[in-house]
Design a protein around this motif. Structure first.
Motif, PDB file in Angstrom:
ATOM      1  N   HIS A  65     -28.722  -5.341 -23.119  1.00 57.66           N
ATOM      2  CA  HIS A  65     -28.226  -6.815 -23.037  1.00 57.66           C
ATOM      3  C   HIS A  65     -28.734  -7.560 -24.328  1.00 57.66           C
ATOM      4  O   HIS A  65     -29.674  -7.563 -24.646  1.00 57.66           O
ATOM      5  N   PHE A  66     -27.654  -8.083 -24.738  1.00 56.27           N
ATOM      6  CA  PHE A  66     -27.786  -9.233 -25.995  1.00 56.27           C
ATOM      7  C   PHE A  66     -27.690 -10.462 -25.482  1.00 56.27           C
ATOM      8  O   PHE A  66     -26.907 -10.961 -25.301  1.00 56.27           O
ATOM      9  N   ILE A  67     -29.089 -10.769 -25.400  1.00 57.80           N
ATOM     10  CA  ILE A  67     -29.322 -12.220 -24.391  1.00 57.80           C
ATOM     11  C   ILE A  67     -28.997 -11.850 -23.061  1.00 57.80           C
ATOM     12  O   ILE A  67     -29.266 -11.199 -22.228  1.00 57.80           O
ATOM     13  N   ASP A  68     -27.494 -12.687 -22.754  1.00 56.46           N
ATOM     14  CA  ASP A  68     -27.040 -12.674 -21.205  1.00 56.46           C
ATOM     15  C   ASP A  68     -25.850 -11.564 -21.186  1.00 56.46           C
ATOM     16  O   ASP A  68     -25.385 -11.500 -20.031  1.00 56.46           O
ATOM     17  N   THR A  69     -25.377 -11.084 -22.472  1.00 58.58           N
ATOM     18  CA  THR A  69     -24.253 -10.235 -22.314  1.00 58.58           C
ATOM     19  C   THR A  69     -24.637  -8.886 -22.207  1.00 58.58           C
ATOM     20  O   THR A  69     -25.138  -8.169 -23.148  1.00 58.58           O
ATOM     21  N   PRO A  70     -23.910  -8.163 -21.399  1.00 57.82           N
ATOM     22  CA  PRO A  70     -24.187  -6.444 -21.312  1.00 57.82           C
ATOM     23  C   PRO A  70     -23.342  -6.076 -22.519  1.00 57.82           C
ATOM     24  O   PRO A  70     -22.378  -6.431 -22.795  1.00 57.82           O
ATOM     25  N   VAL A  71     -24.127  -5.070 -22.913  1.00 58.11           N
ATOM     26  CA  VAL A  71     -23.337  -4.339 -24.034  1.00 58.11           C
ATOM     27  C   VAL A  71     -23.731  -2.689 -23.857  1.00 58.11           C
ATOM     28  O   VAL A  71     -24.782  -2.277 -23.724  1.00 58.11           O
ATOM     29  N   GLY A  72     -22.459  -2.218 -23.701  1.00 64.72           N
ATOM     30  CA  GLY A  72     -22.502  -0.615 -23.431  1.00 64.72           C
ATOM     31  C   GLY A  72     -22.854  -0.041 -24.718  1.00 64.72           C
ATOM     32  O   GLY A  72     -22.254  -0.509 -25.961  1.00 64.72           O
ATOM     33  N   VAL A  73     -23.904   0.948 -24.646  1.00 66.20           N
ATOM     34  CA  VAL A  73     -24.222   1.874 -25.829  1.00 66.20           C
ATOM     35  C   VAL A  73     -23.454   3.300 -25.507  1.00 66.20           C
ATOM     36  O   VAL A  73     -24.197   3.761 -24.822  1.00 66.20           O
ATOM     37  N   VAL A  74     -22.459   3.440 -26.206  1.00 65.76           N
ATOM     38  CA  VAL A  74     -21.745   4.894 -26.023  1.00 65.76           C
ATOM     39  C   VAL A  74     -21.859   5.787 -27.106  1.00 65.76           C
ATOM     40  O   VAL A  74     -21.506   5.304 -28.179  1.00 65.76           O
ATOM     41  N   THR A  75     -22.519   6.772 -26.944  1.00 68.06           N
ATOM     42  CA  THR A  75     -22.628   7.727 -28.274  1.00 68.06           C
ATOM     43  C   THR A  75     -21.597   9.005 -27.991  1.00 68.06           C
ATOM     44  O   THR A  75     -21.220   9.500 -27.060  1.00 68.06           O
ATOM     45  N   TYR A  76     -20.865   9.055 -29.178  1.00 67.22           N
ATOM     46  CA  TYR A  76     -19.707  10.139 -29.118  1.00 67.22           C
ATOM     47  C   TYR A  76     -20.135  11.226 -30.170  1.00 67.22           C
ATOM     48  O   TYR A  76     -20.848  10.936 -31.045  1.00 67.22           O
ATOM     49  N   ARG A  77     -19.629  12.326 -30.004  1.00 63.50           N
ATOM     50  CA  ARG A  77     -19.733  13.464 -30.838  1.00 63.50           C
ATOM     51  C   ARG A  77     -18.436  13.875 -31.302  1.00 63.50           C
ATOM     52  O   ARG A  77     -17.457  14.238 -30.599  1.00 63.50           O
ATOM     53  N   PHE A  78     -18.228  14.711 -32.738  1.00 60.89           N
ATOM     54  CA  PHE A  78     -17.169  15.268 -33.062  1.00 60.89           C
ATOM     55  C   PHE A  78     -17.347  16.737 -32.471  1.00 60.89           C
ATOM     56  O   PHE A  78     -18.163  17.473 -32.938  1.00 60.89           O
ATOM     57  N   ARG A 117     -16.451  10.151 -40.021  1.00 63.63           N
ATOM     58  CA  ARG A 117     -16.275  11.580 -40.245  1.00 63.63           C
ATOM     59  C   ARG A 117     -16.271  11.944 -41.870  1.00 63.63           C
ATOM     60  O   ARG A 117     -16.881  12.994 -42.207  1.00 63.63           O
ATOM     61  N   ASP A 118     -16.060  11.127 -42.581  1.00 59.11           N
ATOM     62  CA  ASP A 118     -16.002  11.125 -43.914  1.00 59.11           C
ATOM     63  C   ASP A 118     -17.325  11.082 -44.636  1.00 59.11           C
ATOM     64  O   ASP A 118     -17.452  12.014 -45.591  1.00 59.11           O
ATOM     65  N   VAL A 119     -18.358  10.547 -43.941  1.00 58.96           N
ATOM     66  CA  VAL A 119     -19.586  10.539 -44.477  1.00 58.96           C
ATOM     67  C   VAL A 119     -20.702  11.943 -43.953  1.00 58.96           C
ATOM     68  O   VAL A 119     -21.570  12.089 -44.329  1.00 58.96           O
ATOM     69  N   GLY A 120     -19.472  12.678 -43.118  1.00 59.09           N
ATOM     70  CA  GLY A 120     -20.389  13.888 -42.824  1.00 59.09           C
ATOM     71  C   GLY A 120     -21.210  13.516 -41.381  1.00 59.09           C
ATOM     72  O   GLY A 120     -22.118  14.771 -41.165  1.00 59.09           O
ATOM     73  N   GLU A 121     -21.052  12.802 -40.786  1.00 60.65           N
ATOM     74  CA  GLU A 121     -21.884  12.262 -39.422  1.00 60.65           C
ATOM     75  C   GLU A 121     -21.237  13.150 -38.288  1.00 60.65           C
ATOM     76  O   GLU A 121     -20.077  13.172 -38.215  1.00 60.65           O
TER      77      GLU A 121
END
Length: 558
Positions: free
Chosen positions: A543-556, A508-512
């Motif tokens: 997937h980071f090798i065999d580990t599932p990684v959720g990629v979730v984008t949020y907005r203000f 928030r502080d960097v204005g994104e």
């Protein structure tokens, strides 16, 4: 067959051709690895640092921090464990010799060129193994030990990544060979050479300090017990003098480059480590992780890892007992059972083999083969005596994701060299079987390095394509794996919910307006950690090798 051996012997059994051939073998084995993926997070931090140094045309490992105005202590730095120094620089590495040696190679031809350093050190480790084999076998050629260590031990794995481990092994094994020579009536002043090797190793690898204490201590004690008091004192003094030369040369290097010592950087890093994974005494956890780095087969659950690795070890022990009784049929069956465990593990997916005795099964013979020469017994004593101290002080929390007990590699290689001679002369069936197992598991390791490098590189490529301008990783070490590929990114790493909330505020502080959260193992941040004005706009899975990684984008929302 004899004619073929006659033709190749001048190449494989002569120092210079053998050394060159081994380095070429390493180059061939690493040629298909992705230069944007590495064996671990520490390599990623080194490559990140090298990229920044190259861009800034400097020898100072200051990697900077894009959010330092909002996070003065660097708790959220994308390269986790980066420490802000008193002069305001940001340092992610604790040792300089390998980094400074790699910098001109990186500037010349990138990451692949820097791998010449661990590869050359790996070949020197094989040279040291040959020297030790000649010492303990009273004049044997040692070429079997050279090629065993050079092509069928954990040295191969660490030669394919920008680690200091191959250099550490070369220094430890070479020093032990010299000290055994002192016990065999060589002049005590030659111990200065051992001290110099140990000092050189210690400026790159902390565990070399343990091997220094044990190897020099055992040598001096044995000389004293033999009533060779003057040589005992001279050996100790010569070792200290030899050790001091590279040690203080490194202090000068650190002062010239950074104006401070490694100790201050390491102390800063240690202060940032979670108490449960620090170097303080957690004896129960240390015992568990010590077992895994001694006998573990897989990088997952320590109990399962040790049970599977223990099964391999028991099968090998049974094979040796059977051959000693003359029952070679049962010995072959037992070896096949051990091999089947490796194959079953590999079929379940490639991964780290953390156990020293499992990743390099020939080392087990160093503990079991009897009738050794006195120098061989002393070498085994040094290797074994060092292990409890290594386990007592090794970094906690990293016993699984490593190959062959990386903090105790010196012991494993010494035991393998000592055991090899007895295997080939007294246990021909088991000896050939253990060499075959060592070759096989090393090839699996080479394959794992290749697979891991491509998977890690692909993960960061996909993440850059699918993420918002700012990424917050809720598994702190994952971004550290990104190396040079994330230098230009405005990303953050967090360890807990408080840091996550702070990271959102930085966005928030960097204005994104948008930011992406990496949900390790698919675990989403609790709603309490997210401000009320944040809404989810996109969700995907990587997937980071065999580990599932959720990629979730949020907005203000505001």
């Amino acid at each position: 067959m004899a004619e073929v051996w006659t033709r190749i012997r001048p190449v494989v059994c002569r120092p210079v051709p053998a050394f060159v051939l081994l380095v070429l073998a390493y180059l061939a084995l690493g040629a298909f690895n992705d230069p944007n993926g590495y064996l671990g997070a520490d390599t990623g931090a080194k490559v990140y640092t090298l990229e920044v140094m190259d861009r800034n045309d400097t020898t100072v490992p200051d990697i900077g921090y894009w959010a330092e105005d909002f996070d003065r202590d660097g708790d959220l730095h994308p390269v986790h464990h980066t420490v802000r120094q008193p002069d305001g620089s940001w340092v992610a590495v604790t040792t300089l010799p390998m980094l400074e040696a790699a910098a001109p190679l990186y500037g010349w031809a990138g990451y692949r060129a820097t791998l010449l350093l661990p590869m050359l050190a790996g070949a020197l480790a094989a040279v040291a193994a040959r020297s030790l084999a000649r010492r303990v076998d009273l004049g044997a050629s040692g070429w079997s030990a050279f090629w065993l260590v050079g092509l069928a031990s954990p040295v191969v794995i660490y030669a394919l990544d920008l680690w200091e481990h191959t250099a550490g092994v070369a220094c430890i094994v070479g020093a032990v060979s010299i000290l055994l020579g002192v016990l065999d009536d060589r002049p005590a002043w030659t111990a200065a050479g051992a001290g110099a090797l140990l000092g050189l190793g210690a400026v790159m690898r902390n565990e070399v300090l343990v091997y220094t204490l044990v190897s020099v201590g055992v040598t001096c004690i044995v000389l004293t017990l033999r009533r060779r008091f003057a040589p005992a004192i001279a050996t100790g003094v010569a070792s200290v003098v030899g050790f001091a030369l590279p040690w203080f040369a490194n202090v000068w290097l650190e002062s010239a480059v950074e104006g401070q010592s490694r100790a201050s950087r390491a102390t800063g890093t240690a202060s940032r480590v979670d108490p449960t994974t620090s170097s303080s005494l957690h004896l129960g956890q240390r015992f568990e992780e010590g077992l895994q780095t001694l006998a573990g087969l897989v990088s997952g659950t320590p109990t399962l890892s040790v049970v599977l690795g223990g099964g391999v070890i028991l099968a090998i022990v049974a094979a040796m007992r059977a051959e000693r009784r003359g029952d070679r049929t049962f010995a072959v069956v037992a070896l096949c059972a051990a091999g089947a465990v490796y194959v079953a593990d590999a079929l379940g997916g490639l991964g780290f083999v953390p156990g020293m005795l499992v990743a390099f099964p020939v080392a087990l013979a160093g503990l079991l083969v009897r009738g050794r020469t006195p120098p061989a017994k002393l070498a085994v004593a040094i290797a074994v005596a060092a292990l409890p101290l290594v386990y007592l002080f090794q970094f906690l929390g990293a016993s699984g994701p490593q190959w062959g007990g990386r903090y105790s590699l010196g012991s494993g290689i010494i035991l393998g060299v000592v055991g090899l001679g007895g295997l080939l002369t007294r246990f021909p069936v088991v000896g050939r079987g253990l060499i075959a197992l060592s070759v096989g598991v090393t090839l699996l390791g080479v394959a794992w390095v290749n697979v891991r490098s491509h998977d890690v590189a692909a993960f960061f490529d996909d993440l850059q394509e699918s993420s918002a301008p700012v990424v917050i990783a809720r598994q702190a070490f994952v971004l550290r794996e990104g190396g040079a590929s994330i230098v230009d990114e405005r990303w953050l790493s967090v360890e807990n919910e408080d840091e996550f909330s702070r990271a959102v505020n930085v966005v928030r502080d960097v204005g994104e307006d948008e930011f992406t959260v990496l949900e390790w193992d698919g675990v989403a941040p609790p709603e309490a950690s997210l401000p009320d004005d944040v809404i989810e706009v996109d969700r995907s899975l990587l997937h980071f090798i065999d580990t599932p990684v959720g990629v979730v984008t949020y907005r203000f929302a505001g």
